[in-house]
Design a protein around this motif. Structure first.
Motif, mmCIF file in Angstrom:
data_model
loop_
_atom_site.group_PDB
_atom_site.id
_atom_site.type_symbol
_atom_site.label_atom_id
_atom_site.label_comp_id
_atom_site.label_asym_id
_atom_site.label_seq_id
_atom_site.Cartn_x
_atom_site.Cartn_y
_atom_site.Cartn_z
ATOM 1 N N GLU A 130 3.564 10.576 -7.016
ATOM 2 C CA GLU A 130 4.396 10.940 -8.158
ATOM 3 C C GLU A 130 3.540 11.277 -9.378
ATOM 4 O O GLU A 130 3.858 12.190 -10.136
ATOM 5 C CB GLU A 130 5.352 9.793 -8.494
ATOM 6 N N LEU A 131 2.454 10.549 -9.570
ATOM 7 C CA LEU A 131 1.581 10.789 -10.722
ATOM 8 C C LEU A 131 0.884 12.138 -10.655
ATOM 9 O O LEU A 131 0.592 12.739 -11.691
ATOM 10 C CB LEU A 131 0.537 9.673 -10.829
ATOM 11 N N VAL A 132 0.625 12.617 -9.458
ATOM 12 C CA VAL A 132 -0.057 13.901 -9.300
ATOM 13 C C VAL A 132 0.719 15.017 -9.994
ATOM 14 O O VAL A 132 0.131 15.922 -10.577
ATOM 15 C CB VAL A 132 -0.261 14.221 -7.796
ATOM 16 N N HIS A 133 2.027 14.917 -9.977
ATOM 17 C CA HIS A 133 2.849 15.952 -10.602
ATOM 18 C C HIS A 133 2.791 15.901 -12.126
ATOM 19 O O HIS A 133 3.216 16.845 -12.790
ATOM 20 C CB HIS A 133 4.300 15.827 -10.132
ATOM 21 N N ILE A 163 0.847 -1.199 0.000
ATOM 22 C CA ILE A 163 0.000 0.000 0.000
ATOM 23 C C ILE A 163 0.881 1.247 0.000
ATOM 24 O O ILE A 163 0.605 2.210 -0.710
ATOM 25 C CB ILE A 163 -0.959 -0.018 1.207
ATOM 26 N N GLU A 164 1.951 1.211 0.769
ATOM 27 C CA GLU A 164 2.858 2.362 0.828
ATOM 28 C C GLU A 164 3.449 2.662 -0.550
ATOM 29 O O GLU A 164 3.509 3.831 -0.966
ATOM 30 C CB GLU A 164 3.979 2.086 1.826
ATOM 31 N N ASP A 165 3.886 1.630 -1.272
ATOM 32 C CA ASP A 165 4.424 1.835 -2.626
ATOM 33 C C ASP A 165 3.368 2.399 -3.561
ATOM 34 O O ASP A 165 3.656 3.248 -4.402
ATOM 35 C CB ASP A 165 4.956 0.527 -3.198
ATOM 36 N N THR A 166 2.139 1.924 -3.414
ATOM 37 C CA THR A 166 1.050 2.407 -4.258
ATOM 38 C C THR A 166 0.795 3.886 -4.009
ATOM 39 O O THR A 166 0.693 4.681 -4.961
ATOM 40 C CB THR A 166 -0.232 1.595 -3.998
ATOM 41 N N TRP A 167 0.708 4.293 -2.745
ATOM 42 C CA TRP A 167 0.467 5.713 -2.432
ATOM 43 C C TRP A 167 1.634 6.583 -2.866
ATOM 44 O O TRP A 167 1.452 7.700 -3.336
ATOM 45 C CB TRP A 167 0.174 5.905 -0.952
ATOM 46 N N ARG A 168 2.848 6.068 -2.735
ATOM 47 C CA ARG A 168 4.019 6.822 -3.183
ATOM 48 C C ARG A 168 3.933 7.060 -4.689
ATOM 49 O O ARG A 168 4.203 8.159 -5.173
ATOM 50 C CB ARG A 168 5.298 6.066 -2.825
ATOM 51 N N HIS A 169 3.520 6.044 -5.433
ATOM 52 C CA HIS A 169 3.383 6.169 -6.885
ATOM 53 C C HIS A 169 2.274 7.163 -7.249
ATOM 54 O O HIS A 169 2.436 7.974 -8.171
ATOM 55 C CB HIS A 169 3.102 4.801 -7.507
#
Length: 38
Positions: A14-17, A5-11
Motif C-alpha cells: 500500500e505504501l508503494v502507491h 509478516i503477511e500484514d507487513t507485506w500488505r502494508h
C-alpha cells in the motif's frame, strides 16, 4: 502495528502507491544507483 509478516507485506504494498515514480527515480539517482546511459 502489524502482527504478521503477511500484514507487513500488505502494508508495504500500500505504501508503494504513496511514492511518486519521479521521486523514486530521483532518490535512486542521487543515491548512486542509477545506471549510466551513453
Amino acid at each position: 502495528q502489524k502482527r504478521t509478516i503477511e500484514d507487513t507485506w500488505r502494508h508495504v504494498g500500500e505504501l508503494v502507491h504513496a511514492i511518486d515514480p519521479t521521486e523514486c527515480a530521483n532518490y535512486l539517482k542521487n543515491a548512486g544507483y542509477a545506471s549510466i546511459k551513453t
